[in-house]
Design a protein around this motif. Structure first.
Motif, mmCIF file in Angstrom:
data_model
loop_
_atom_site.group_PDB
_atom_site.id
_atom_site.type_symbol
_atom_site.label_atom_id
_atom_site.label_comp_id
_atom_site.label_asym_id
_atom_site.label_seq_id
_atom_site.Cartn_x
_atom_site.Cartn_y
_atom_site.Cartn_z
ATOM 1 N N GLY A 17 0.814 -1.208 0.092
ATOM 2 C CA GLY A 17 0.098 -0.123 0.068
ATOM 3 C C GLY A 17 0.865 1.325 -0.061
ATOM 4 N N GLY A 18 0.221 2.402 -0.534
ATOM 5 C CA GLY A 18 1.079 3.501 -0.298
ATOM 6 C C GLY A 18 0.235 4.629 -1.140
ATOM 7 N N GLU A 19 0.816 5.828 -1.309
ATOM 8 C CA GLU A 19 0.000 7.020 -1.833
ATOM 9 C C GLU A 19 -0.336 6.528 -3.317
ATOM 10 N N ARG A 20 -1.500 7.365 -3.576
ATOM 11 C CA ARG A 20 -2.142 6.952 -4.958
ATOM 12 C C ARG A 20 -1.033 7.329 -6.028
ATOM 13 N N SER A 21 -0.499 8.381 -6.072
ATOM 14 C CA SER A 21 0.506 8.643 -7.041
ATOM 15 C C SER A 21 1.844 7.696 -7.152
ATOM 16 N N LEU A 23 1.633 4.720 -6.181
ATOM 17 C CA LEU A 23 1.002 3.409 -6.738
ATOM 18 C C LEU A 23 1.002 3.358 -8.358
ATOM 19 N N THR A 24 0.444 4.474 -8.946
ATOM 20 C CA THR A 24 0.402 4.781 -10.096
ATOM 21 C C THR A 24 1.819 4.720 -10.973
ATOM 22 N N ASP A 25 2.778 5.171 -10.225
ATOM 23 C CA ASP A 25 4.156 5.272 -10.855
ATOM 24 C C ASP A 25 4.603 3.991 -10.960
ATOM 25 N N ALA A 26 4.380 3.286 -9.779
ATOM 26 C CA ALA A 26 4.928 1.917 -9.783
ATOM 27 C C ALA A 26 4.176 0.785 -10.588
ATOM 28 N N VAL A 27 3.007 0.998 -10.901
ATOM 29 C CA VAL A 27 2.382 0.175 -11.761
ATOM 30 C C VAL A 27 2.665 0.552 -13.164
ATOM 31 N N ALA A 28 3.103 1.875 -13.558
ATOM 32 C CA ALA A 28 3.277 2.278 -14.747
ATOM 33 C C ALA A 28 4.676 1.661 -15.001
ATOM 34 N N GLU A 29 5.531 1.799 -14.316
ATOM 35 C CA GLU A 29 6.942 1.233 -14.381
ATOM 36 C C GLU A 29 6.943 -0.417 -14.501
ATOM 37 N N ALA A 30 6.005 -1.007 -13.667
ATOM 38 C CA ALA A 30 6.091 -2.413 -14.148
ATOM 39 C C ALA A 30 5.244 -2.969 -15.306
ATOM 40 N N LEU A 31 4.270 -1.854 -15.686
ATOM 41 C CA LEU A 31 3.758 -2.353 -17.137
ATOM 42 C C LEU A 31 4.691 -2.067 -18.257
ATOM 43 N N ARG A 32 5.398 -1.082 -17.962
ATOM 44 C CA ARG A 32 6.290 -0.332 -19.097
ATOM 45 C C ARG A 32 7.454 -1.546 -19.257
ATOM 46 N N GLU A 33 7.930 -2.011 -17.985
ATOM 47 C CA GLU A 33 8.974 -3.244 -18.211
ATOM 48 C C GLU A 33 8.385 -4.667 -19.018
ATOM 49 N N SER A 58 -6.125 -1.362 -6.886
ATOM 50 C CA SER A 58 -7.525 -0.737 -7.331
ATOM 51 C C SER A 58 -7.335 -0.421 -8.909
ATOM 52 N N ARG A 59 -8.595 -0.323 -9.505
ATOM 53 C CA ARG A 59 -8.454 -0.128 -10.896
ATOM 54 C C ARG A 59 -8.006 1.493 -11.007
ATOM 55 N N PHE A 60 -7.900 2.208 -10.082
ATOM 56 C CA PHE A 60 -7.768 3.678 -10.428
ATOM 57 C C PHE A 60 -6.273 3.740 -10.622
ATOM 58 N N PRO A 61 -5.186 3.051 -10.050
ATOM 59 C CA PRO A 61 -3.828 3.390 -10.382
ATOM 60 C C PRO A 61 -3.393 2.784 -11.831
ATOM 61 N N VAL A 62 -4.359 1.613 -11.966
ATOM 62 C CA VAL A 62 -3.942 0.651 -13.403
ATOM 63 C C VAL A 62 -4.662 1.694 -14.343
ATOM 64 N N SER A 63 -5.528 2.401 -14.359
ATOM 65 C CA SER A 63 -6.132 3.348 -15.455
ATOM 66 C C SER A 63 -5.093 4.586 -15.564
ATOM 67 N N ALA A 64 -4.729 4.895 -14.528
ATOM 68 C CA ALA A 64 -3.846 6.055 -14.519
ATOM 69 C C ALA A 64 -2.317 5.989 -15.109
ATOM 70 N N ALA A 65 -1.840 4.705 -14.605
ATOM 71 C CA ALA A 65 -0.663 3.987 -15.215
ATOM 72 C C ALA A 65 -0.900 4.058 -16.779
ATOM 73 N N LEU A 66 -1.880 3.428 -17.347
ATOM 74 C CA LEU A 66 -1.916 3.312 -18.666
ATOM 75 C C LEU A 66 -2.130 4.538 -19.512
ATOM 76 N N ALA A 67 -2.728 5.452 -18.705
ATOM 77 C CA ALA A 67 -3.009 6.919 -19.321
ATOM 78 C C ALA A 67 -1.496 7.656 -19.660
ATOM 79 N N LYS A 68 -0.566 6.954 -18.601
ATOM 80 C CA LYS A 68 1.084 7.503 -18.752
ATOM 81 C C LYS A 68 1.708 6.783 -19.734
ATOM 82 N N LEU A 69 1.193 5.628 -20.144
ATOM 83 C CA LEU A 69 2.039 4.869 -20.839
ATOM 84 C C LEU A 69 1.546 5.057 -22.447
ATOM 85 N N ALA A 70 0.235 5.645 -22.430
ATOM 86 C CA ALA A 70 -0.426 6.013 -23.625
ATOM 87 C C ALA A 70 0.361 7.353 -24.336
#
Length: 236
Positions: A17-21, A23-33, A58-70
């Motif tokens: 668990g952690g701050e929303r921002s 989590l988003t960065d962590a998900v984005a980095e994992a998906l990018r890799e 949750s779905r929020f950091p995943v959706s936010a991460a995908l927006a960054k990757l887009a």
């Protein structure tokens, strides 16, 4: 390429668990890799729920991460279908290789008359390690040595902005590099690096420029050959 039976999300790790921002960065980095290493192949639809379950978010950091990757050009949203890994666009690859060629060809051209003994020694030591990696069949060791060879050249001309631009374009080629990371390609890359080194050592500016140009041209040529075999991974 990997077997279809392998879980494409297997490399994703569960997050604490952690701050929303964060989590988003962590998900984005994992998906990018996962995208860069082709665990998530070009053209593949991304299952958001599978990512959520795998990473424990949750779905929020995943959706936010995908927006960054887009924004980074790695995924794209298809209306009424979902988000997919963006196919490798040959035209984009050509543009980034054009940038690299323009800058790195001039790098070795200029370096041929100004190179120091220290630069030659660093290049020679790097090539020795490349030979060892090729001989032992160690692709994961060869890749960073390949990057280091080019960085030695760029460091030697002491133009940080040029190095930064090259690094940006090189980063955009990460997925293509994974596709071409075969033992045969590594052998050819080593041979091409040796020709560049020998021309610089001999202070032959035109030979060095030509060798670098041919080296980078081979990437697009091999990608086109690969695209003819796996057109599902590419777009023109």
């Amino acid at each position: 390429m990997k077997s279809a039976a392998i879980d494409p999300y297997a490399a994703l790790q569960k997050l604490q668990g952690g701050e929303r921002s964060r989590l988003t960065d962590a998900v984005a980095e994992a998906l990018r890799e996962a995208i860069v290493t082709l665990a998530l192949e070009p053209g593949m639809m991304i299952d958001k729920q599978a990512v959520c379950e795998r990473m424990g978010v949750s779905r929020f950091p995943v959706s936010a991460a995908l927006a960054k990757l887009a924004t980074a050009g790695l995924v794209e949203v298809l209306p009424q279908r979902g988000t997919r890994v963006k196919p490798i666009v040959i035209h984009d690859i050509r543009q980034h290789l054009f940038i690299r060629s323009a800058l790195e060809v001039e790098t070795v051209r200029g370096l041929s008359s100004t190179r120091s003994d220290a630069t030659l020694e660093a290049l020679a030591a790097n090539l020795d390690k490349q030979r060892e990696a090729v001989a032992k069949g160690l692709p994961h060791e060869f890749h960073p040595l390949d990057l280091a060879f080019h960085e030695i050249l760029l460091d030697a001309i002491d133009l940080p902005r040029v190095k930064e631009i090259v690094a940006t374009s090189r980063g955009a080629l990460d997925r293509a590099r994974q596709l071409l990371g075969t033992p045969e390609r590594h052998i050819h890359t080593l041979e091409e690096h040796v020709r560049i080194f020998e021309a610089i050592a001999e202070r032959d500016a035109e030979a060095a420029a030509h060798a670098m140009h041919r080296h980078l041209d081979e990437v697009i040529a091999e990608l086109r050959r690969f695209a003819s075999e796996r057109p599902d991974l590419f777009e023109e």
